[in-house]
Design an enzyme around this catalytic site. Structure first.
Site, PDB file in Angstrom:
ATOM      1  N   ASP A  63       0.856  -1.184   0.000  1.00 21.72           N
ATOM      2  CA  ASP A  63       0.000   0.000   0.000  1.00 21.72           C
ATOM      3  C   ASP A  63       0.898   1.243   0.000  1.00 21.72           C
ATOM      4  O   ASP A  63       1.662   1.454   0.936  1.00 21.72           O
ATOM      5  CB  ASP A  63      -0.903  -0.012   1.237  1.00 21.72           C
ATOM      6  CG  ASP A  63      -2.035   0.995   1.151  1.00 21.72           C
ATOM      7  OD1 ASP A  63      -2.167   1.644   0.097  1.00 21.72           O
ATOM      8  OD2 ASP A  63      -2.782   1.116   2.129  1.00 21.72           O
ATOM      9  N   ASP A  85      -2.701   2.280  -6.255  1.00 15.25           N
ATOM     10  CA  ASP A  85      -1.613   2.305  -5.272  1.00 15.25           C
ATOM     11  C   ASP A  85      -1.617   1.147  -4.287  1.00 15.25           C
ATOM     12  O   ASP A  85      -0.925   1.194  -3.275  1.00 15.25           O
ATOM     13  CB  ASP A  85      -1.663   3.620  -4.489  1.00 15.25           C
ATOM     14  CG  ASP A  85      -2.960   3.760  -3.682  1.00 15.25           C
ATOM     15  OD1 ASP A  85      -3.994   3.248  -4.132  1.00 15.25           O
ATOM     16  OD2 ASP A  85      -2.922   4.381  -2.614  1.00 15.25           O
ATOM     17  N   GLU A  86      -2.367   0.096  -4.590  1.00 14.91           N
ATOM     18  CA  GLU A  86      -2.543  -0.965  -3.601  1.00 14.91           C
ATOM     19  C   GLU A  86      -2.744  -2.298  -4.315  1.00 14.91           C
ATOM     20  O   GLU A  86      -3.461  -2.378  -5.307  1.00 14.91           O
ATOM     21  CB  GLU A  86      -3.759  -0.629  -2.735  1.00 14.91           C
ATOM     22  CG  GLU A  86      -4.032  -1.556  -1.597  1.00 14.91           C
ATOM     23  CD  GLU A  86      -5.266  -1.136  -0.812  1.00 14.91           C
ATOM     24  OE1 GLU A  86      -5.575  -1.815   0.180  1.00 14.91           O
ATOM     25  OE2 GLU A  86      -5.931  -0.158  -1.198  1.00 14.91           O
TER      26      GLU A  86
END
Length: 359
Positions: free
Chosen positions: A12, A106-107
């Protein structure tokens, strides 16, 4: 041969959008930054850690964020830049495994039970990934390592920002026990409040609740809740996970008060959703209307059809039908959304129909 224990990493990025803006504009470093628009109806898309110290959070109305932090700097989102950085990050992931399940730009979850590059441990791989991301992008990432997805995500949150945490086999139940159920991925605020009303506040409380009681109150989700209270989550990391929905929503600069205003806005949203469907060559069987009032109360209405939606007009008509029982408006509307789920490929519909006719 015994089945190997799964090794899952959850990566993350730290305050991703805001961190990209601070990286690209040195004048923003160390300052409270919000990605979004400082307008009457603006919403914070992301907040830097400097802003979070003042209580600024994503999805917060911009005016409230400004009141919490008068020095807050608003920056317009640059999604092309975020997508470019995300591509760099995913290129790093792909060195170690092909089993990558993105959750957002983003994860992602990575299954490295059988990694492409051998390293001493899953922890060593996670640290190497974090180092590579920083070297290539100048951005920090937090990582969680464990034997299932639920625990890996809890672990990545545990040492944010720029941290790494491991929950080894056999330790999941003990780690979960003292945590508030509201911190569990898969338990939203409304469900957490319902659990709290039943005396379920922590993982230990959830573990103590019999499965039949959970099923009575939470239906099909009860089995998942029963498992995670014990550190159990058998969901696989799903590479190339198919899209489940397509939707568009908008927050209006001025509240909508009349049926004609809502219908006009609905037509615009339906057109945008259908354009997205055509671009991806898919359609769907379930239409959902989302409506948020000026006082932030929200409701959704859905309708499923035997056959998938055929065109933009049909999508718009379905959305308008969902709206009709809600009229006349009891309160002004600040946000409206239309989405399509039960997605299918049009060509597959006809193929399935032909197969069904075979003896």
């Amino acid at each position: 041969m015994p089945t190997p224990i799964r090794r899952i990493i959850h990566i993350d990025m730290d305050a991703f959008y805001a961190s990209v803006e601070q990286r690209d504009n040195p004048a923003l470093k160390g300052r409270p930054v919000a990605v979004g628009h400082c307008q009457e109806r603006g919403v914070v898309a992301a907040a830097s850690y400097e802003a979070r110290k003042f209580g600024v959070r994503s999805a917060m109305p911009s005016l409230i964020a400004r009141r919490k932090c008068p020095e807050l700097v608003f920056v317009s989102p640059r999604f092309d830049a975020y997508r470019a950085v995300s591509a760099q990050i995913h290129a790093v992931f792909s060195r170690y495994t092909s089993l990558i399940q993105p959750l957002s730009l983003d994860e992602a979850y990575l299954d490295i039970t059988h990694p492409l590059l051998r390293r001493a441990s899953a922890t060593a791989i996670a640290e190497e990934i974090r180092t590579s991301i920083f070297e290539q992008t100048g951005l920090t990432a937090s990582a969680g390592v464990s034997y299932n997805k639920f625990l890996a995500k809890l672990a990545s949150d545990h040492r944010k920002p720029n941290g790494l945490f491991v929950i080894p086999p056999g330790m999941g139940e003990a780690f979960v026990a003292p945590l508030p159920v509201g911190t569990f991925h898969g338990i939203g605020p409304a469900t957490a409040r319902r659990m709290n009303s039943l005396g379920i506040h922590t993982g230990a409380d959830l573990r103590a609740c019999p499965l039949d009681i959970l099923k009575h109150h939470f239906g099909k989700a009860a089995t998942f809740y029963y498992g995670i209270a014990r550190g159990v989550d058998n969901r696989p990391v799903e590479a190339n996970r198919p899209r489940k929905s397509l939707g568009k929503e908008t927050t209006f600069l001025q509240d909508l008060h009349t049926e004609s205003e809502l219908v006009q806005a609905m037509a615009m949203l339906a057109s945008q959703v259908w354009t997205a469907c055509q671009k991806r060559e898919i359609t769907g069987r379930t239409v959902t209307l989302k409506l948020r009032h000026s006082d932030f109360t929200q409701l959704t209405r859905s309708q499923s059809f035997p056959q998938p939606v055929q065109n933009e007009a049909a999508l718009q008509q379905a959305a308008v039908r969902l709206l009709a029982p809600l009229l006349p408006l009891s309160k002004p509307v600040r946000l409206l959304g239309v989405s399509l789920t039960g997605l299918v490929v049009p060509g597959q519909i006809e193929a399935d129909r032909q197969l069904s006719l075979l003896p």
